[in-house]
Every structure is written in structure tokens, then in C-alpha cells.
Design a protein around this motif. Structure first.
Motif, PDB file in Angstrom:
ATOM      1  N   GLN A   1       0.818  -1.213   0.000  1.00 44.08           N
ATOM      2  CA  GLN A   1       0.000   0.000   0.000  1.00 44.08           C
ATOM      3  C   GLN A   1       0.848   1.259   0.000  1.00 44.08           C
ATOM      4  OE1 GLN A   1      -3.668  -0.144   0.287  1.00 44.08           O
ATOM      5  NE2 GLN A   1      -3.053  -2.183  -0.435  1.00 44.08           N
TER       6      GLN A   1
ATOM      7  N   ARG B   1      -6.195   2.909   0.398  1.00 41.07           N
ATOM      8  CA  ARG B   1      -6.654   2.026  -0.673  1.00 41.07           C
ATOM      9  C   ARG B   1      -6.854   2.854  -1.956  1.00 41.07           C
ATOM     10  NH1 ARG B   1      -6.257  -3.295  -1.198  1.00 41.07           N
ATOM     11  NH2 ARG B   1      -6.378  -3.431   1.062  1.00 41.07           N
TER      12      ARG B   1
ATOM     13  N   THR C   1      -3.503   4.150  -3.287  1.00 39.69           N
ATOM     14  CA  THR C   1      -2.762   3.003  -3.814  1.00 39.69           C
ATOM     15  C   THR C   1      -3.303   2.603  -5.181  1.00 39.69           C
ATOM     16  OG1 THR C   1      -2.290   2.208  -1.589  1.00 39.69           O
ATOM     17  CG2 THR C   1      -2.106   0.611  -3.367  1.00 39.69           C
ATOM     18  N   THR C   2      -4.630   2.586  -5.307  1.00 41.75           N
ATOM     19  CA  THR C   2      -5.242   2.247  -6.597  1.00 41.75           C
ATOM     20  C   THR C   2      -4.807   3.244  -7.665  1.00 41.75           C
ATOM     21  OG1 THR C   2      -7.143   1.353  -5.433  1.00 41.75           O
ATOM     22  CG2 THR C   2      -7.446   1.849  -7.767  1.00 41.75           C
TER      23      THR C   2
ATOM     24  N   ARG D   1      -1.224   2.466  -8.594  1.00 44.78           N
ATOM     25  CA  ARG D   1      -1.142   1.249  -9.407  1.00 44.78           C
ATOM     26  C   ARG D   1      -1.545   1.533 -10.856  1.00 44.78           C
ATOM     27  NH1 ARG D   1       0.238  -3.000  -6.479  1.00 44.78           N
ATOM     28  NH2 ARG D   1      -0.461  -3.122  -4.318  1.00 44.78           N
ATOM     29  N   ARG D   2      -2.551   2.401 -11.009  1.00 46.44           N
ATOM     30  CA  ARG D   2      -2.992   2.755 -12.361  1.00 46.44           C
ATOM     31  C   ARG D   2      -1.865   3.488 -13.106  1.00 46.44           C
ATOM     32  NH1 ARG D   2      -8.372   5.365 -11.722  1.00 46.44           N
ATOM     33  NH2 ARG D   2      -8.893   3.307 -10.927  1.00 46.44           N
TER      34      ARG D   2
END
Lengths: 84, 204
Positions: free
Chosen positions: B106, B129, B132-133, B136-137
């Protein structure tokens, strides 16, 4: 000194398009390891950082020589020879 | 010292210029001895300074998504240079080597002013979250490898990824939880002895 124009044939082409740091360098090294001395790999990349990364790698690493680097619009093309 | 001075000056001056003193070999011989000793020392120095390969050690102590990247990127690149690389993972750095947990690292939004969230909101549940998303994208968009791809690449290229035994015990991580090929059973002393031999030592 790093970039020179000489006569060479391309032994293998590595498609590193769409990959970013550190993969163009890592995959170039992995491809070089499969070649015999004197053979060359052409690396096609879209990572703008690959221009300085490949040059720095070739400069520091024994047994490889950067023959050519060109910016062909969206594609960065590098030619590396395995020397030993 | 000799007492046969027969009127010649004595003391340091005479001693320094003497090449006929019967207790010393002739000057030419001494020069030759020095030359061969110099050759020996130069050969020793060359052997000591050129062991054929550059060595790098990294200590990886962080387990957030952003901090997992630098040691892995440097280690895989150094391996591509043909260097000998050791990464000693300790404390939260172990998360990188934990096969299951490394897939879910994370990004912390609290205390990180570079995330798009104000700190007051960043502390709310679910915000890590969210950031982090988003990260990641971005990672996916620019074609950066995932953590497990980088760990596999490092191991494939011969980098020695080590899991500190003491912190693995502390976190109750079994040897089998780490990626295949990870070195276990190592500690501060083995890490230090590798650092002492290394040309480059980094702490991340």
C-alpha cells in the motif's frame, strides 16, 4: 565516443516498446546474454529515458558496445554489439 | 659504526653517500632489489583492486508500494551491468519478498503531501486504498513492472535477495512464504561482511 556509425548487421531485434525503467536495460542485457561475440541487438523502445539509460549501461558494462542511437519520433532505436 | 674513517668526514653525510660500505650490498644491487619489490607490490595492488566485478549491497527497510521500487529497480539494473548484487531485506522490507503480501503493498496517504488528498481526509478509512489504486494505475499506464515481476527479474538475473532472519521470526514469516530463490537464515553480521567487500552500499 559512445555513439559511432559503423557497418553492422542486426542479429536480433528486441521489442521493448511500452516498457519503462528498468526493463529496457534489463531485457537488453538478457538478450545480449543469448548472443555470440560480434553479434548485435537492435532495441526498440518508447521510454524516453532509454536514451540515457542504454548509453550509461553500455558505457559501464564490460563486453558491450553501443553502436548507434536514434530518436525516430515515438520510437527510440538503439543498436548494441556484444564484444566479448 | 665503522671506526676506519681515515680522515674522511663522518656522520650522516658520509653514511648517505656511501655505496662502498662493506656492510651493505652495492648500490646497483639494492636498486634492483627495490625494483623487483616494487613490481611485486604493483602486482598485489592490481590484484587487490581489480577483482573482476563491481559489488553492490542494498539494505531494504521499507514496505510501502512506493518504497519497494527503488531497491528492486537498482538491483535489477545493477545485475544488468554484470555487478554482484545483494539486497538485505529487513523489517518492513520483508514485505517485498513475501510472495502473498508483496502483491498488496500500500501507499500511505497520511504524512505524504504528494498525494492528491489533504492530510485531514487522508486519515479517513479507505484512503490508503484509494491512493494506492491511483498509483497502481499510473504504474500500469507507464509500463512499469509490478513488484512480483521485478522480484522475479532480480532473482533470474542472479541478484541475491536476502530475508533477515531475526525480523522474519519477529513477523512470524515462514521461509516458504518468500519467493523461491530468496536467501534466508542471514543476519546483520553476514550483511556487514558483504558490505565490507562492496564497492557501493545503499540503505533504502
Amino acid at each position: 565516443m559512445g555513439v559511432t556509425m559503423t557497418d553492422y548487421e542486426i542479429t536480433e531485434t528486441l521489442d521493448a516498446k511500452g516498457l519503462s525503467c528498468p526493463m529496457p536495460v534489463v531485457k537488453t542485457k538478457q538478450t545480449i546474454d543469448t548472443l555470440a561475440a560480434g553479434e548485435t541487438v537492435e532495441v526498440l523502445a518508447t521510454d524516453a529515458g532509454s536514451m540515457s539509460d542504454l548509453a550509461g549501461w553500455a558505457d559501464t558494462t564490460d563486453g558491450v558496445e553501443l553502436l548507434n542511437q536514434t530518436d525516430e519520433g515515438d520510437i527510440y532505436r538503439h543498436v548494441v554489439r556484444k564484444t566479448a | 659504526m665503522s671506526s676506519e674513517t681515515d680522515g674522511a668526514p663522518t656522520g650522516p653525510k658520509r653514511a648517505a653517500s656511501s655505496d662502498t660500505d662493506s656492510t651493505e650490498p652495492p648500490l646497483a644491487d639494492r636498486v634492483e632489489t627495490l625494483h623487483s619489490r616494487l613490481d611485486e607490490l604493483e602486482a598485489d595492488l592490481a590484484a587487490a583492486t581489480d577483482d573482476g566485478s563491481t559489488r553492490m549491497t542494498i539494505v531494504a527497510t521499507k514496505g510501502t508500494l512506493d518504497m519497494a521500487y527503488p531497491p528492486l529497480i537498482l538491483a535489477s539494473t545493477a545485475a544488468a551491468f554484470g555487478w554482484e548484487v545483494t539486497v538485505f531485506h529487513t523489517f518492513w522490507g520483508l514485505e517485498i519478498l513475501h510472495e502473498e503480501r508483496s502483491a498488496d503493498l500500500q501507499l500511505s496517504s497520511v504524512g505524504n503531501p504528494n498525494t492528491p488528498l489533504p492530510n485531514a481526509l487522508a486519515a479517513l478509512p479507505g484512503m490508503d486504498r484509494l491512493t494506492t489504486t491511483m498509483m497502481r494505475r499510473s504504474i500500469d499506464d507507464v509500463g512499469t513492472p509490478t513488484i512480483d515481476e521485478l522480484v522475479d527479474t532480480c532473482l533470474e538475473m542472479g541478484a541475491d535477495l536476502q530475508a533477515c532472519q531475526m525480523t522474519a521470526d519477529m513477523m512470524d514469516y515462514d521461509e516458504g512464504a518468500f519467493y523461491d530463490g530468496v536467501t534466508t537464515g542471514v543476519g546483520a553480521a553476514s550483511a556487514l561482511s558483504e558490505m565490507a567487500e562492496a564497492d557501493i552500499q545503499l540503505l533504502v
